[in-house]
Design a protein around this motif. Sequence first.
Motif, short mmCIF file in Angstrom:
data_model
loop_
_atom_site.label_atom_id
_atom_site.label_comp_id
_atom_site.label_asym_id
_atom_site.label_seq_id
_atom_site.Cartn_x
_atom_site.Cartn_y
_atom_site.Cartn_z
N LEU A 1 1.02 -1.29 -0.12
CA LEU A 1 -0.07 0.12 0.14
C LEU A 1 0.83 1.22 -0.13
CD1 LEU A 1 -2.93 -1.18 2.56
CD2 LEU A 1 -3.07 -0.70 0.05
N GLY A 2 2.10 1.09 0.08
CA GLY A 2 2.95 2.43 0.29
C GLY A 2 2.98 3.41 -0.78
N LEU A 3 3.22 2.88 -2.08
CA LEU A 3 3.07 3.70 -3.24
C LEU A 3 1.60 4.03 -3.73
CD1 LEU A 3 5.93 2.00 -5.41
CD2 LEU A 3 5.93 3.99 -3.98
N ALA A 4 0.75 3.39 -3.21
CA ALA A 4 -0.66 3.66 -3.47
C ALA A 4 -1.02 4.93 -2.70
CB ALA A 4 -1.69 2.45 -3.20
N ILE A 5 -0.60 4.80 -1.45
CA ILE A 5 -0.93 5.91 -0.43
C ILE A 5 -0.07 7.19 -0.96
CG2 ILE A 5 -0.11 6.97 1.63
CD1 ILE A 5 -0.56 4.14 2.89
N VAL A 6 1.19 7.15 -1.62
CA VAL A 6 1.94 8.24 -2.01
C VAL A 6 1.20 8.70 -3.28
CG1 VAL A 6 3.94 8.68 -3.48
CG2 VAL A 6 4.33 7.46 -1.67
N ASP A 7 0.75 8.03 -4.29
CA ASP A 7 -0.08 8.26 -5.40
C ASP A 7 -1.48 9.13 -5.04
OD1 ASP A 7 -0.47 8.35 -8.37
OD2 ASP A 7 -2.09 6.94 -8.00
N ARG A 8 -2.17 8.67 -4.05
CA ARG A 8 -3.16 9.35 -3.56
C ARG A 8 -2.87 10.49 -2.93
NH1 ARG A 8 -8.31 7.06 -1.71
NH2 ARG A 8 -7.60 5.32 -2.90
N ILE A 9 -1.98 10.69 -2.10
CA ILE A 9 -1.58 12.03 -1.41
C ILE A 9 -1.24 12.99 -2.37
CG2 ILE A 9 -0.02 13.07 0.11
CD1 ILE A 9 -0.04 10.65 1.77
N VAL A 10 -0.32 12.51 -3.45
CA VAL A 10 0.27 13.49 -4.49
C VAL A 10 -0.94 14.24 -5.25
CG1 VAL A 10 1.73 13.70 -6.48
CG2 VAL A 10 2.38 12.59 -4.49
N ASN A 11 -1.66 13.17 -5.77
CA ASN A 11 -2.96 13.62 -6.58
C ASN A 11 -3.95 14.49 -5.72
OD1 ASN A 11 -2.26 12.19 -8.89
ND2 ASN A 11 -3.32 10.28 -8.06
N SER A 12 -4.03 14.32 -4.49
CA SER A 12 -5.02 15.29 -3.61
C SER A 12 -4.21 16.63 -3.55
CB SER A 12 -4.92 14.44 -2.33
OG SER A 12 -3.98 14.74 -1.40
N HIS A 13 -2.77 16.86 -3.88
CA HIS A 13 -2.20 18.04 -3.73
C HIS A 13 -2.33 18.67 -5.11
CE1 HIS A 13 -0.93 17.13 0.21
NE2 HIS A 13 -0.29 18.09 0.36
N GLY A 14 -2.88 18.00 -6.06
CA GLY A 14 -2.77 18.46 -7.54
C GLY A 14 -1.45 18.38 -8.24
N GLY A 15 -0.70 17.37 -7.93
CA GLY A 15 0.56 16.80 -8.48
C GLY A 15 0.65 15.52 -8.91
N LYS A 16 1.65 14.99 -9.44
CA LYS A 16 1.76 13.65 -9.88
C LYS A 16 3.06 12.97 -9.29
CE LYS A 16 3.79 15.56 -14.47
NZ LYS A 16 3.55 15.46 -15.68
N VAL A 17 2.92 11.60 -9.59
CA VAL A 17 4.10 10.93 -9.30
C VAL A 17 4.37 9.84 -10.26
CG1 VAL A 17 2.78 9.29 -7.64
CG2 VAL A 17 5.23 9.45 -7.31
N TRP A 18 5.64 9.57 -10.58
CA TRP A 18 5.93 8.33 -11.66
C TRP A 18 7.49 8.06 -11.53
CZ3 TRP A 18 6.35 13.58 -12.56
CH2 TRP A 18 7.30 14.37 -12.87
N VAL A 19 7.73 6.78 -12.18
CA VAL A 19 8.80 6.47 -11.86
C VAL A 19 9.52 6.10 -13.32
CG1 VAL A 19 7.96 3.91 -11.93
CG2 VAL A 19 10.16 4.21 -10.85
N GLU A 20 11.01 6.20 -13.26
CA GLU A 20 11.59 5.86 -14.65
C GLU A 20 12.66 4.75 -14.23
OE1 GLU A 20 13.15 9.31 -16.39
OE2 GLU A 20 11.24 10.25 -16.71
N SER A 21 12.71 3.69 -14.87
CA SER A 21 13.71 2.62 -14.36
C SER A 21 13.65 1.60 -15.35
CB SER A 21 13.03 2.10 -13.19
OG SER A 21 13.79 0.83 -12.56
N GLU A 22 14.64 0.79 -15.38
CA GLU A 22 15.00 -0.31 -16.02
C GLU A 22 15.34 -1.36 -15.10
OE1 GLU A 22 14.49 -0.69 -19.31
OE2 GLU A 22 14.42 1.18 -19.97
N LYS A 23 14.97 -2.61 -15.36
CA LYS A 23 15.35 -3.91 -14.39
C LYS A 23 17.08 -4.23 -14.43
CE LYS A 23 13.69 -8.29 -13.40
NZ LYS A 23 12.89 -9.73 -14.14
N GLY A 24 17.38 -3.95 -13.37
CA GLY A 24 18.80 -3.95 -13.07
C GLY A 24 19.54 -2.97 -12.94
N MET A 25 18.85 -1.79 -13.26
CA MET A 25 19.54 -0.47 -13.40
C MET A 25 18.95 0.78 -12.39
SD MET A 25 21.50 -1.00 -16.38
CE MET A 25 21.96 0.64 -16.76
#
Length: 370
Positions: free
Chosen positions: A334-358
């Motif tokens: 639930l950790g990242l779901a909570i992050v997403d919900r809080i940031v959206n309620s602030h009018g912002g956004k959250v995302w990730v950039e990643s490659e497996k193993g990198m």
Amino acid sequence: MVDFTLDIADRMQAENALRESEEKYSTLVEQSLTGIYIVQDDKIVFANNRFAEIFRYSREELIGIESWRLVHPEHRDLNRDIMARRLTGEEAPSEYEAKGLTKDGETIWIERRNTRIEHNGRPAILGNVVDITKQKRAEEELRRINEKLKNFVDVVSHDLKNPIISIQGFSSLLFKKYQEQLGEKGRMYLEEIKGSARRMEILVSDLLALSRIGHVASRFKDVSSLKIVSNIISGLKGRLKDKDIEVVVGNDLPTVYCDETRIYQVFENLFVNAIKFTSGAKNPKIEIGYEDGGKFHQFYVRDNGIGIDRKYHRTIFERFLRLKEIEDEEGTGLGLAIVDRIVNSHGGKVWVESEKGMGATFYLALPKAS
């Protein structure tokens, strides 16, 4: 004679073109999915078929009727004010929502858009309306369901906390007073009980936090993001030391206008997440930095851990999703779901950039105070 004949031909051609144009306009208005009307001197002087259908009048009944009769008493002042400002050229909302009344007295929700025009040489209001009653009822039903769900989570969380506290308390007491009698296997079972109770406590806390986002009023103020991050690092000092993780914090972290408690939780969840991802890395490292994103404060939390496959970049923010590659006994998903919900309620956004193993970089954008 030739010129006269040509003049008549030109005039007939112009009249035919005008008639075709009027017919096209009339067809367009009558086939429109939105209600179209004209109000002059507070009375309806034109209404298309869809407008009549929405308010359940015949078109003949609508012509000459006072426009306020189609507006719910709660919103008559609002509607009158907007139309008056529009007629005098003052600034007014281009579109707005208001309650309406049908011929049989039923309350409906209308989305309105209007503008000032000249009709028969005098000022008038040309308007478009869309019936959004079903949408509003669906929203209200969803609000009721969410409220019931929140109340349910509150009750369940409260009812679960008491037995969890009892399990933890009696487990600790049992271990303290009877560990010799329990033997090695008994002590192992007891540790399993304590661990399960601890995981249940975390799950209940996370569920409660998730249910309250957007329902409990936020308290916004100017907050030092550097102070938030410093306090989080101080609180996680033991875990960072045990895992020998290097932490790098940018010195340009700004003051942000936010709900301090909620944004603290966002950074803490992202930081804890990074600790999990760097587990097993040769030289584990976590960086927290800042980039000016124009109208947004843009932060990032970067790690050199296992990374995240592209196919999980969106779903990782969904509830109860846990990556199999991470060994996390206490995680609830639930950790990242909570992050997403809080940031959206602030009018912002959250995302990730990643490659497996990198490694992975989580970006967090919060709007700057206007």
